[in-house]
Design a protein around this motif. Structure first.
Motif, short mmCIF file in Angstrom:
data_model
loop_
_atom_site.label_atom_id
_atom_site.label_comp_id
_atom_site.label_asym_id
_atom_site.label_seq_id
_atom_site.Cartn_x
_atom_site.Cartn_y
_atom_site.Cartn_z
N ARG B 127 0.81 -1.23 0.00
CA ARG B 127 0.00 0.00 0.00
C ARG B 127 0.84 1.27 0.00
O ARG B 127 0.45 2.28 -0.56
CB ARG B 127 -0.94 0.00 1.20
CG ARG B 127 -2.00 -1.04 1.03
CD ARG B 127 -3.08 -0.90 2.06
NE ARG B 127 -4.03 -1.97 1.85
CZ ARG B 127 -5.07 -2.18 2.62
NH1 ARG B 127 -5.30 -1.41 3.64
NH2 ARG B 127 -5.89 -3.17 2.38
N MET B 130 2.19 1.73 -3.54
CA MET B 130 1.03 1.91 -4.43
C MET B 130 0.46 3.33 -4.24
O MET B 130 0.19 4.03 -5.22
CB MET B 130 -0.03 0.86 -4.10
CG MET B 130 -1.22 0.88 -5.02
SD MET B 130 -0.95 -0.03 -6.52
CE MET B 130 -1.57 -1.63 -6.08
N ALA B 131 0.28 3.74 -2.98
CA ALA B 131 -0.28 5.07 -2.71
C ALA B 131 0.69 6.15 -3.17
O ALA B 131 0.28 7.19 -3.70
CB ALA B 131 -0.57 5.23 -1.22
N ARG B 134 0.51 6.40 -7.01
CA ARG B 134 -0.79 7.00 -7.36
C ARG B 134 -0.74 8.50 -7.11
O ARG B 134 -1.26 9.28 -7.90
CB ARG B 134 -1.89 6.39 -6.51
CG ARG B 134 -2.27 5.01 -6.93
CD ARG B 134 -3.35 5.11 -7.97
NE ARG B 134 -3.71 3.80 -8.45
CZ ARG B 134 -4.58 3.61 -9.42
NH1 ARG B 134 -5.16 4.61 -10.01
NH2 ARG B 134 -4.88 2.41 -9.82
N ALA B 135 -0.13 8.89 -5.99
CA ALA B 135 -0.06 10.32 -5.65
C ALA B 135 0.82 11.09 -6.63
O ALA B 135 0.75 12.31 -6.70
CB ALA B 135 0.44 10.50 -4.23
N GLN B 136 1.65 10.37 -7.39
CA GLN B 136 2.47 11.05 -8.42
C GLN B 136 1.71 11.11 -9.75
O GLN B 136 2.26 11.53 -10.76
CB GLN B 136 3.81 10.31 -8.64
CG GLN B 136 4.62 10.07 -7.38
CD GLN B 136 4.70 11.29 -6.48
OE1 GLN B 136 5.04 12.38 -6.93
NE2 GLN B 136 4.36 11.11 -5.22
N GLY B 137 0.49 10.61 -9.76
CA GLY B 137 -0.32 10.68 -10.98
C GLY B 137 -0.32 9.41 -11.81
O GLY B 137 -0.87 9.38 -12.90
N MET B 139 -1.43 5.72 -12.99
CA MET B 139 -2.68 4.95 -12.99
C MET B 139 -2.43 3.61 -13.68
O MET B 139 -1.36 3.41 -14.25
CB MET B 139 -3.77 5.71 -13.74
CG MET B 139 -4.02 7.09 -13.17
SD MET B 139 -5.39 7.91 -13.95
CE MET B 139 -6.75 7.14 -13.10
#
Lengths: 154, 151
Positions: B127, B130-131, B134-137, B139
């Motif tokens: 996590r 992964m988080a 994701r927070a860097q954009g 997908m």
């Protein structure tokens, strides 16, 4: 992935309020913005309030305000408030589950569920709001680039 | 400006950084992978399209983070694209945007190599990473990793 109505409404409300935590918005305004039922949203707002994510302000100009931490709260945290996507509640076996085909099918379906959970648990409210902004900025950049290249060709 | 942005420098790794990188990775994963990191350094140093960056504190110059990336081309029909193959930040230095700065620096390197997309692979249960990605954009992309036990 199909979310239940209450879950989707909860996500709309939380994200709309988290977009600007200083701002108070009424359930009627949120419902109007997303074209959803005010009555249904009012129930959802009460659940969000009980979960400590939003706070209701009384009196004229009252409404709801986001009070959570958008960098810590994930989409899964909101989804869990309204539906069981862990499969914990569905202890009743489906007919045919114990057969070889049923078991193999469950393996594939649980793979899809695992990916959905991993995705929802990795996206914080803050990340989703940033993603929205990045997509807008990228669309504008690509549009500007396309206009510039069209202008070069003329 | 965020304090970390002022006090942390990002630069290409050199051989003298390896003990610090190995120690950081061992602290985070519980496994000391000396040979892996020495090989990684050998494969990336002075090689086009391959980058090994570290984040260091100016005061004392201690290495507090690292990132490794490279350009890969035409794997299973993919256009050339950048891959982040490793990233790590000292747990005591997290939530200071050091990982974000390392990632941005790697994206700059990969962009300069001429690619328009960056990819990575993360364990579903991981996590934290992964988080972070994701927070860097980042997908889900058009490829899905598949595997089969061989035993």
């Amino acid at each position: 992935m199909k979310l239940q109505k209450a879950t989707r409404y909860g996500l709309y409300a939380v994200l709309e309020l988290a977009r600007d935590p200083e701002r108070q918005i009424s359930a009627t305004d949120i419902a109007g913005r997303y074209g959803i039922s005010t009555n249904h949203l009012a129930k959802v707002m009460r659940d969000l309030g009980r979960a400590g994510l939003v706070e209701a302000a009384r009196g004229a100009g009252g409404g709801y305000r986001f009070i959570g931490n958008p960098r810590r709260i994930t989409l899964l945290d909101i989804v869990r408030l309204f539906e069981d996507i862990e499969g914990n509640g569905s202890s009743a076996k489906e007919p045919g589950e114990d057969t070889d085909i049923g078991a193999a099918l469950d393996l594939v379906l649980s793979e899809i569920d695992d990916i959905a959970r991993a995705t929802l648990s990795a996206v914080t409210l803050s990340t989703l709001l940033k993603t929205m902004q990045w997509r807008d900025e990228r669309t504008q950049r690509l549009r500007a680039r396309s206009l510039a290249s069209s202008a070069d060709r003329i | 400006m965020n304090e970390a942005l002022q006090t942390v420098g990002i630069r290409p790794a050199n051989e003298a950084d390896l003990p610090a990188v190995i120690a950081l990775d061992a602290e985070m994963t519980g496994i000391a992978k000396g040979t892996f990191w020495t090989d990684t350094f050998g494969r990336t140093s002075d090689r086009a399209g391959r980058h090994f960056l570290v984040a260091e504190e100016p005061k004392g110059g201690l290495v507090r983070g690292y990132i490794v990336g490279e350009v890969r081309a035409y794997e299973f029909g993919s256009e050339p694209c950048g891959w982040v193959v490793a990233i790590g930040v000292d747990p005591r230095f997290r939530v200071r945007r050091m990982g974000e700065r390392l990632f941005e620096a790697m994206c700059d390197c990969l962009r300069a190599d001429g690619v328009a997309t960056v990819r990575t692979m993360v364990a579903r249960e991981d996590r934290l990473d992964m988080a972070f990605f994701r927070a860097q954009g980042m997908m889900a992309g058009p490829f899905i990793e598949l595997e089969k036990p061989l035993d």
